[in-house]
Design an enzyme around this catalytic site. Structure first.
Site, short mmCIF file in Angstrom:
data_model
loop_
_atom_site.label_atom_id
_atom_site.label_comp_id
_atom_site.label_asym_id
_atom_site.label_seq_id
_atom_site.Cartn_x
_atom_site.Cartn_y
_atom_site.Cartn_z
N LYS A 135 0.85 -1.19 0.00
CA LYS A 135 0.00 0.00 0.00
C LYS A 135 0.89 1.24 0.00
O LYS A 135 2.04 1.13 0.42
CB LYS A 135 -0.94 0.00 1.20
N GLU A 203 -3.49 4.13 18.40
CA GLU A 203 -2.07 3.94 18.73
C GLU A 203 -1.61 5.05 19.67
O GLU A 203 -2.11 6.18 19.59
CB GLU A 203 -1.22 4.06 17.47
N ASP A 222 -4.46 6.09 5.64
CA ASP A 222 -3.44 5.18 6.17
C ASP A 222 -4.07 3.92 6.76
O ASP A 222 -3.54 2.83 6.61
CB ASP A 222 -2.61 5.90 7.24
N HIS A 227 -6.70 -0.95 5.64
CA HIS A 227 -6.78 -2.08 6.58
C HIS A 227 -8.15 -2.30 7.22
O HIS A 227 -8.64 -3.41 7.27
CB HIS A 227 -5.76 -1.88 7.70
P1 NDP Z 1 11.95 3.71 1.46
O1 NDP Z 1 11.97 5.08 0.90
O2 NDP Z 1 12.60 3.43 2.77
O3 NDP Z 1 12.60 2.69 0.40
C1 NDP Z 1 12.32 2.76 -0.96
C2 NDP Z 1 13.39 1.96 -1.69
O4 NDP Z 1 13.16 2.08 -3.08
C3 NDP Z 1 14.79 2.43 -1.42
O5 NDP Z 1 15.60 1.30 -1.31
C4 NDP Z 1 15.11 3.20 -2.71
O6 NDP Z 1 16.48 3.24 -3.00
C5 NDP Z 1 14.41 2.35 -3.70
N1 NDP Z 1 14.21 3.06 -4.97
C6 NDP Z 1 13.64 4.25 -5.19
N2 NDP Z 1 13.65 4.54 -6.51
C7 NDP Z 1 14.26 3.50 -7.12
C8 NDP Z 1 14.59 3.19 -8.46
N3 NDP Z 1 14.28 4.02 -9.48
N4 NDP Z 1 15.21 2.04 -8.73
C9 NDP Z 1 15.53 1.17 -7.73
N5 NDP Z 1 15.26 1.40 -6.44
C10 NDP Z 1 14.62 2.56 -6.14
O7 NDP Z 1 10.42 3.27 1.45
P2 NDP Z 1 9.76 2.14 2.36
O8 NDP Z 1 10.63 0.96 2.39
O9 NDP Z 1 9.32 2.73 3.64
O10 NDP Z 1 8.40 1.84 1.55
C11 NDP Z 1 8.38 1.06 0.36
C12 NDP Z 1 6.93 0.80 -0.01
O11 NDP Z 1 6.29 0.09 1.04
C13 NDP Z 1 6.09 2.07 -0.20
O12 NDP Z 1 5.14 1.84 -1.18
C14 NDP Z 1 5.39 2.23 1.15
O13 NDP Z 1 4.19 2.95 1.04
C15 NDP Z 1 5.14 0.79 1.50
N6 NDP Z 1 4.98 0.54 2.94
C16 NDP Z 1 5.98 0.83 3.81
C17 NDP Z 1 5.83 0.56 5.15
C18 NDP Z 1 6.94 0.83 6.12
O14 NDP Z 1 6.70 0.61 7.32
N7 NDP Z 1 8.09 1.28 5.69
C19 NDP Z 1 4.57 -0.03 5.67
C20 NDP Z 1 3.60 -0.33 4.67
C21 NDP Z 1 3.81 -0.04 3.35
P3 NDP Z 1 17.27 4.65 -2.74
O15 NDP Z 1 17.13 4.92 -1.29
O16 NDP Z 1 18.63 4.35 -3.16
O17 NDP Z 1 16.56 5.68 -3.59
#
Ligand code: NDP
Length: 458
Positions: A135, A203, A222, A227
Site C-alpha cells: 500500500k 495507537e 493510512d 486495513h
Molecule cells: P523507502 O523510501 O525506505 O525505500 C524505498 C526503496 O526504493 C529504497 O531502497 C530506494 O532506494 C528504492 N528506490 C527508489 N527509486 C528506485 C529506483 N528508481 N530504482 C531502484 N530502487 C529505487 O520506502 P519504504 O521501504 O518505507 O516503503 C516502500 C513501499 O512500502 C512504499 O510503497 C510504502 O508505502 C510501503 N509501505 C511501507 C511501510 C513501512 O513501514 N516502511 C509499511 C507499509 C507499506 P534509494 O534509497 O537508493 O533511492
C-alpha cells in the site's frame, strides 16, 4: 497449480520496509520451512557491497530470531544489485538473474512502482511471475483503476498480490473460525441481533519520522481506507463455501460493494482531529504540526472516525464505525460487537442490564464476551461478567503469513484489484467533504482519548 516461486526479487531492497518487515518475515518463513529452496535478489539504487547486503539480511533475520541454518542457506546464494528499476535494460538484467519463477516484490515508493510496471510491460516476464505490491494502492479510485490496468497487462489477477498485512492468515482464520465453526454466533450475526459494530485501531505512537508519507495520507487513508475496511469485510461477509482465494475474495467484494458512508452524508457520519502537544505514557509528544516535515497547510488528520452502512438484507440499519488515530491515551486494537438489548427482562431481575458485547482484540489476538449473569449474594441481582479466550499467536509475523501466500502462489490473503478500487470508492465522499472543509478538524491533546466533545467508543 501455479509453478512454485524459486526467486524472490525485492525491488527497493535497501529501504525501510525491506529491512524492517519483509526480510525478518522471510527469515521466519525459512526457519519454519528449512527445505524450501529460495534465492533472494535485492535491488535498489543505493550502492551496497556484497558484505553490506549480507549484513543487512543477517541483521533483519536476527530480529526475527531466524535459525542459523536458514540464515546460512540464504546468505550463501543471495545477491544485491544496484539498479534503477525504471530503466528497461537494468530491469532486464535483474530478471535474467532470476532462476525459475520469480516473485517480484515492489518495496518501492508508489510512483516508482508505477514506472517499474511500465518497464515490465516492455520486457519478457518469465512464465508464472508473481507481483507483490505494498500500500498505498493508488491515491483514489481512478488511480487505483489505472494501476490495476497496468498490472493486468503484465500477469493474470491471481498472480498479483496487493499486500495488506492486516489480513495475515491468523487474523482471517480467527475471525472465520469464531463465526463459522460455532453455532452460537452466526445465527445472531445480523441486524436482528446486533446493534452496532465498532472497529478501533488507536495507537499511542506519534508520527515517528514518517511525515513524508503520512502527511499526505492521514489516518483515514493510512488505516481506514485500507486495513480497517478489509477487517470489516471479513467480519461481515456472507459465509463463504470455502476459504479458498476465489470464495473468500468474492465474499469480501460483495460486502464492500454494498458499503457506503452512513446516510450518504460524510458531514454527519465522519469526524477528524489532529493531536496537539501532550504526554503519552509519561513521554512528551510535540504537536503534530511541529513534527519535522509536516506542512500544517495540509490539514492532515491524525484521528479519523467514519460510520458506514452495509446495504444488504443482513446488515441494513447496523452502523459500522471504523476509527483509527495516533498519539492517543492507550493502544487499543479491537472489534466491538454490541448486541441489541433483550426484548424483555423478567420483572425482578435488576442490576446490570447493559447489552451483550463481544470484543475481538487484534495483536495479541484474544476475545471476550461480556454477559450479564446472576452474581453471588442477591440471586436477583445481575453482574457483568467477561468470558475470555486467547486465539493463540500464529506461527509467523503477519508479513510472514502474507509472504508465504505470495511464495505459494495463493492470493487468498491479498487484496483483489476490484476490492482495492472499491475501498477508494467507499471513502471518496469523506475525502471530498474533508477537503472542502465540511467537517471541522478538531484537536485533542496527545495522550488523551481524543477530542473532549467526541463520544468515546465503549
Ligand atoms: P523507502 O523510501 O525506505 O525505500 C524505498 C526503496 O526504493 C529504497 O531502497 C530506494 O532506494 C528504492 N528506490 C527508489 N527509486 C528506485 C529506483 N528508481 N530504482 C531502484 N530502487 C529505487 O520506502 P519504504 O521501504 O518505507 O516503503 C516502500 C513501499 O512500502 C512504499 O510503497 C510504502 O508505502 C510501503 N509501505 C511501507 C511501510 C513501512 O513501514 N516502511 C509499511 C507499509 C507499506 P534509494 O534509497 O537508493 O533511492
Amino acid at each position: 497449480m501455479a509453478p512454485s516461486i524459486s526467486t524472490l526479487l525485492v525491488l527497493g531492497a535497501s529501504g525501510d520496509l525491506a529491512s524492517r518487515l519483509l526480510l525478518p518475515a522471510l527469515g521466519q518463513l525459512l526457519t519454519l520451512h528449512p527445505d524450501r529452496p529460495l534465492r533472494l535478489i535485492g535491488a535498489g539504487r543505493e550502492k551496497l557491497t556484497h558484505a553490506q547486503w549480507q549484513a543487512t539480511v543477517k541483521k533483519s533475520f536476527t530480529t526475527a530470531e531466524a535459525s542459523a541454518a536458514a540464515v546460512d542457506q540464504l546468505l550463501a546464494t543471495t545477491v544485491y544489485r544496484t539498479a534503477d528499476v525504471t530503466a528497461p535494460a537494468e530491469m532486464e538484467r535483474l530478471l535474467a538473474e532470476c532462476a525459475g519463477t520469480p516473485a517480484i516484490y515492489f518495496a518501492l515508493p508508489p510512483v516508482v512502482t508505477a514506472l517499474a510496471c511500465d518497464v515490465l510491460a516492455e520486457v519478457a516476464l518469465p512464465e508464472g511471475t508473481v507481483l507483490a505490491l505494498e500500500k498505498p494502492f493508488g491515491v483514489d479510485e481512478a488511480s487505483a483503476r489505472a494501476l490495476n490496468a497496468r498490472l493486468q497487462k503484465l500477469v493474470p489477477e491471481d498472480q498479483i498480490h496487493r499486500v495488506d498485512h492486516f489480513l495475515g492468515r491468523s487474523t482471517v482464520l480467527n475471525l472465520a473460525g469464531l463465526r463459522f465453526a460455532n453455532r452460537i454466533f452466526e445465527p445472531l450475526w445480523n441486524n436482528n441481533h446486533i446493534e452496532r459494530v465498532d472497529i478501533v485501531y488507536d495507537e499511542q505512537l506519534g508520527l515517528e519520522g514518517r511525515a513524508g508519507y503520512y502527511d499526505h495520507a492521514g489516518a483515514l487513508v493510512d488505516m481506514i481506507q485500507s486495513h480497517l475496511l478489509q477487517v470489516m469485510a471479513i467480519l461481515a461477509m456472507e459465509p463463504p463455501s470455502s476459504l479458498g482465494a476465489a470464495d473468500l475474495r468474492d465474499a469480501k467484494g460483495i460486502l464492500l460493494r454494498a458499503t457506503r458512508v452512513r446516510g450518504g452524508s460524510a458531514a454527519r457520519s465522519s469526524r477528524r482531529a489532529r493531536y496537539a502537544a501532550g504526554t503519552v505514557d509519561s513521554h512528551a509528544l510535540p504537536a503534530y504540526v511541529d513534527e519535522s516535515g509536516v506542512d500544517p497547510e495540509n490539514d492532515t488528520e491524525t484521528l479519523a472516525e467514519v460510520t458506514f452502512e452495509i446495504n444488504t438484507w443482513r446488515w441494513t440499519g447496523v452502523p459500522f464505525t471504523l476509527r483509527s488515530g495516533k498519539g492517543l491515551e492507550a493502544r487499543r486494537r479491537e472489534i466491538v460487537i454490541t448486541f441489541r438489548a433483550v426484548p424483555h427482562l423478567p420483572t425482578g431481575l435488576h442490576g446490570h442490564e447493559a447489552p451483550t458485547v463481544l470484543r475481538i482484540f487484534l495483536a495479541p489476538d484474544e476475545m471476550s464476551l461480556e454477559l450479564n449473569l446472576n452474581g453471588p449474594g442477591d440471586p436477583y441481582e445481575l453482574e457483568r461478567v467477561s468470558l475470555g479466550a486467547t486465539f493463540g499467536p500464529g506461527q509467523l509475523l503477519a508479513h510472514g503469513e502474507v509472504l508465504e501466500g505470495i511464495l505459494d502462489g495463493d492470493p487468498s490473503l491479498s487484496v483483489r484489484g476490484d476490492t482495492a478500487e472499491e475501498c477508494w470508492r467507499i471513502v471518496a465522499p469523506v475525502l471530498a467533504a474533508w477537503r472542502a472543509d465540511k467537517v471541522p478538524l478538531d484537536e485533542y491533546a496527545a495522550g488523551t482519548q481524543g477530542p473532549s466533545n467526541w463520544t468515546p467508543i465503549a
